[in-house]
Design a protein around this motif. Structure first.
Motif, PDB file in Angstrom:
ATOM      1  N   UNK A   1      -6.677 -17.748   0.110  1.00  0.00           N
ATOM      2  CA  UNK A   1      -7.587 -16.607  -0.054  1.00  0.00           C
ATOM      3  C   UNK A   1      -7.551 -15.709   1.177  1.00  0.00           C
ATOM      4  N   UNK A   2      -7.552 -16.338   2.367  1.00  0.00           N
ATOM      5  CA  UNK A   2      -7.503 -15.554   3.600  1.00  0.00           C
ATOM      6  C   UNK A   2      -6.196 -14.773   3.704  1.00  0.00           C
ATOM      7  N   UNK A   3      -5.082 -15.437   3.346  1.00  0.00           N
ATOM      8  CA  UNK A   3      -3.783 -14.766   3.400  1.00  0.00           C
ATOM      9  C   UNK A   3      -3.744 -13.599   2.419  1.00  0.00           C
ATOM     10  N   UNK A   4      -4.240 -13.839   1.181  1.00  0.00           N
ATOM     11  CA  UNK A   4      -4.255 -12.781   0.179  1.00  0.00           C
ATOM     12  C   UNK A   4      -5.146 -11.619   0.619  1.00  0.00           C
ATOM     13  N   UNK A   5      -6.313 -11.955   1.198  1.00  0.00           N
ATOM     14  CA  UNK A   5      -7.224 -10.918   1.665  1.00  0.00           C
ATOM     15  C   UNK A   5      -6.579 -10.100   2.779  1.00  0.00           C
ATOM     16  N   UNK A   6      -5.888 -10.796   3.697  1.00  0.00           N
ATOM     17  CA  UNK A   6      -5.205 -10.101   4.788  1.00  0.00           C
ATOM     18  C   UNK A   6      -4.113  -9.188   4.239  1.00  0.00           C
ATOM     19  N   UNK A   7      -3.348  -9.684   3.253  1.00  0.00           N
ATOM     20  CA  UNK A   7      -2.301  -8.860   2.643  1.00  0.00           C
ATOM     21  C   UNK A   7      -2.881  -7.642   1.955  1.00  0.00           C
ATOM     22  N   UNK A   8      -3.984  -7.845   1.231  1.00  0.00           N
ATOM     23  CA  UNK A   8      -4.620  -6.721   0.530  1.00  0.00           C
ATOM     24  C   UNK A   8      -5.144  -5.690   1.524  1.00  0.00           C
ATOM     25  N   UNK A   9      -5.734  -6.178   2.629  1.00  0.00           N
ATOM     26  CA  UNK A   9      -6.250  -5.250   3.634  1.00  0.00           C
ATOM     27  C   UNK A   9      -5.108  -4.471   4.291  1.00  0.00           C
ATOM     28  N   UNK A  10      -3.999  -5.160   4.564  1.00  0.00           N
ATOM     29  CA  UNK A  10      -2.834  -4.475   5.140  1.00  0.00           C
ATOM     30  C   UNK A  10      -2.278  -3.432   4.180  1.00  0.00           C
ATOM     31  N   UNK A  11      -2.212  -3.792   2.893  1.00  0.00           N
ATOM     32  CA  UNK A  11      -1.735  -2.837   1.893  1.00  0.00           C
ATOM     33  C   UNK A  11      -2.666  -1.627   1.811  1.00  0.00           C
ATOM     34  N   UNK A  12      -3.975  -1.903   1.891  1.00  0.00           N
ATOM     35  CA  UNK A  12      -4.948  -0.808   1.842  1.00  0.00           C
ATOM     36  C   UNK A  12      -4.792   0.102   3.059  1.00  0.00           C
ATOM     37  N   UNK A  13      -4.594  -0.517   4.244  1.00  0.00           N
ATOM     38  CA  UNK A  13      -4.398   0.286   5.464  1.00  0.00           C
ATOM     39  C   UNK A  13      -3.152   1.159   5.338  1.00  0.00           C
ATOM     40  N   UNK A  14      -2.056   0.555   4.827  1.00  0.00           N
ATOM     41  CA  UNK A  14      -0.822   1.316   4.670  1.00  0.00           C
ATOM     42  C   UNK A  14      -1.002   2.481   3.693  1.00  0.00           C
ATOM     43  N   UNK A  15      -1.765   2.248   2.621  1.00  0.00           N
ATOM     44  CA  UNK A  15      -2.016   3.316   1.656  1.00  0.00           C
ATOM     45  C   UNK A  15      -2.825   4.441   2.291  1.00  0.00           C
ATOM     46  N   UNK A  16      -3.816   4.054   3.107  1.00  0.00           N
ATOM     47  CA  UNK A  16      -4.635   5.058   3.787  1.00  0.00           C
ATOM     48  C   UNK A  16      -3.776   5.865   4.755  1.00  0.00           C
ATOM     49  N   UNK A  17      -2.937   5.154   5.535  1.00  0.00           N
ATOM     50  CA  UNK A  17      -2.067   5.846   6.486  1.00  0.00           C
ATOM     51  C   UNK A  17      -1.092   6.781   5.778  1.00  0.00           C
ATOM     52  N   UNK A  18      -0.539   6.307   4.643  1.00  0.00           N
ATOM     53  CA  UNK A  18       0.393   7.153   3.897  1.00  0.00           C
ATOM     54  C   UNK A  18      -0.325   8.370   3.339  1.00  0.00           C
ATOM     55  N   UNK A  19      -1.542   8.171   2.821  1.00  0.00           N
ATOM     56  CA  UNK A  19      -2.304   9.296   2.287  1.00  0.00           C
ATOM     57  C   UNK A  19      -2.596  10.315   3.386  1.00  0.00           C
ATOM     58  N   UNK A  20      -2.918   9.811   4.592  1.00  0.00           N
ATOM     59  CA  UNK A  20      -3.180  10.723   5.715  1.00  0.00           C
ATOM     60  C   UNK A  20      -1.920  11.477   6.114  1.00  0.00           C
ATOM     61  N   UNK A  21      -0.784  10.740   6.190  1.00  0.00           N
ATOM     62  CA  UNK A  21       0.478  11.394   6.546  1.00  0.00           C
ATOM     63  C   UNK A  21       0.871  12.430   5.492  1.00  0.00           C
ATOM     64  N   UNK A  22       0.639  12.101   4.221  1.00  0.00           N
ATOM     65  CA  UNK A  22       0.939  13.056   3.149  1.00  0.00           C
ATOM     66  C   UNK A  22       0.078  14.309   3.285  1.00  0.00           C
ATOM     67  N   UNK A  23      -1.194  14.111   3.645  1.00  0.00           N
ATOM     68  CA  UNK A  23      -2.092  15.246   3.807  1.00  0.00           C
ATOM     69  C   UNK A  23      -1.638  16.147   4.954  1.00  0.00           C
ATOM     70  N   UNK A  24      -1.237  15.510   6.072  1.00  0.00           N
ATOM     71  CA  UNK A  24      -0.758  16.290   7.220  1.00  0.00           C
ATOM     72  C   UNK A  24       0.535  17.021   6.860  1.00  0.00           C
ATOM     73  N   UNK A  25       1.437  16.332   6.134  1.00  0.00           N
ATOM     74  CA  UNK A  25       2.695  16.970   5.711  1.00  0.00           C
ATOM     75  C   UNK A  25       2.422  18.170   4.816  1.00  0.00           C
ATOM     76  N   UNK A  26       1.475  18.022   3.890  1.00  0.00           N
ATOM     77  CA  UNK A  26       1.122  19.143   3.011  1.00  0.00           C
ATOM     78  C   UNK A  26       0.553  20.303   3.814  1.00  0.00           C
ATOM     79  N   UNK A  27      -0.284  19.967   4.819  1.00  0.00           N
ATOM     80  CA  UNK A  27      -0.872  21.009   5.645  1.00  0.00           C
ATOM     81  C   UNK A  27       0.207  21.758   6.428  1.00  0.00           C
ATOM     82  N   UNK A  28       1.177  21.001   7.006  1.00  0.00           N
ATOM     83  CA  UNK A  28       2.250  21.640   7.755  1.00  0.00           C
ATOM     84  C   UNK A  28       3.160  22.458   6.841  1.00  0.00           C
ATOM     85  N   UNK A  29       3.404  21.960   5.640  1.00  0.00           N
ATOM     86  CA  UNK A  29       4.217  22.722   4.686  1.00  0.00           C
ATOM     87  C   UNK A  29       3.532  24.029   4.309  1.00  0.00           C
ATOM     88  N   UNK A  30       2.222  23.957   4.138  1.00  0.00           N
ATOM     89  CA  UNK A  30       1.472  25.180   3.828  1.00  0.00           C
ATOM     90  C   UNK A  30       1.538  26.156   5.002  1.00  0.00           C
TER      91      UNK A  30
END
Length: 222
Positions: free
Chosen positions: A64-93
């Motif tokens: 359970x701890x390993x799965x929770x850690x994996x899910x949290x890491x995946x969530x962090x990566x998704x957040x970071x990707x969403x932020x990078x995508x937002x910055x990329x869109x802003x720079x493209x604009x």
């Protein structure tokens, strides 16, 4: 019957009774030992079962701890990707809006003056070549003639500048110039796109704070 026969019968009855009592005693002791052994085996098996399920419970908890850690890491990566995508869109604009800068006759010549003079100071060579957009040829020529005296007065050396009219900047460049030394091996890229990229790189920490707030886990500020 004779007395002897009677004594024999009494003796046989006594022996039989003793044998029965001994047999009962053996049965009782055997049953007692059986119950003791059964209790010991039950307790041993009970402990083994408890140990087995405790081990299983720990394994499940660890999973359970390993799965929770994996899910949290995946969530962090998704957040970071969403932020990078937002910055990329802003720079493209922002890049798409660069074309409007070159269309402003009040701002663009002054901006070119700064970009060209900065390139002169960065290279500090007596002969330079400037590349520009074809539609900017006249305004760039005027800016060069305006900035050569300023450069000479500041650096106290002569400067010869030519515009490369065989190789204009490609159409996807929004404005600005590229300046080369006499050998063409050293270049200062002062196009609007390169200046935007440089500014974005330098201001990225402030951009992230402005968009997403300060990072609470960051201990040191550059």
């Amino acid at each position: 019957f004779t007395q002897f026969d009677t004594d024999i019968k009494h003796m046989m009855a006594f022996i039989e009774q003793e044998a029965n009592e001994k047999a009962e005693e053996i049965d009782a002791k055997a049953e007692e030992e059986f119950n003791i052994e059964k209790g010991r085996l039950v307790q041993t098996q009970r402990l083994k079962i408890m140990e087995y399920y405790e081990k299983k419970e720990k394994q499940i908890e660890q999973q359970k701890k390993i799965q929770m850690s994996n899910l949290m890491n995946q969530a962090r990566l998704k957040v970071l990707k969403a932020r990078d995508d937002m910055i990329s869109e802003m720079l493209n604009e922002a890049r798409q809006r660069l074309a409007n800068v070159a269309k402003d006759p009040a701002r663009y010549p002054t901006l070119l003056d700064g970009l060209i003079l900065q390139g002169f100071y960065q290279l500090l060579e007596p002969k330079l070549t400037v590349r520009c957009r074809k539609q900017d040829l006249q305004v760039v020529q005027a800016s060069i003639q305006k900035n050569i005296p300023i450069y000479k007065a500041a650096v106290k050396t002569n400067l010869e500048v030519r515009i490369d009219q065989d190789n204009f900047l490609p159409p996807d460049v929004s404005g600005g110039v590229e300046i080369y030394n006499s050998s063409g091996k050293i270049k200062v890229s002062n196009t609007l796109e390169s200046r935007l990229d440089l500014m974005a790189q330098q201001m990225m920490p402030e951009i992230r704070v402005a968009l997403f707030g300060a990072n609470p886990n960051r201990k040191f500020m550059d």
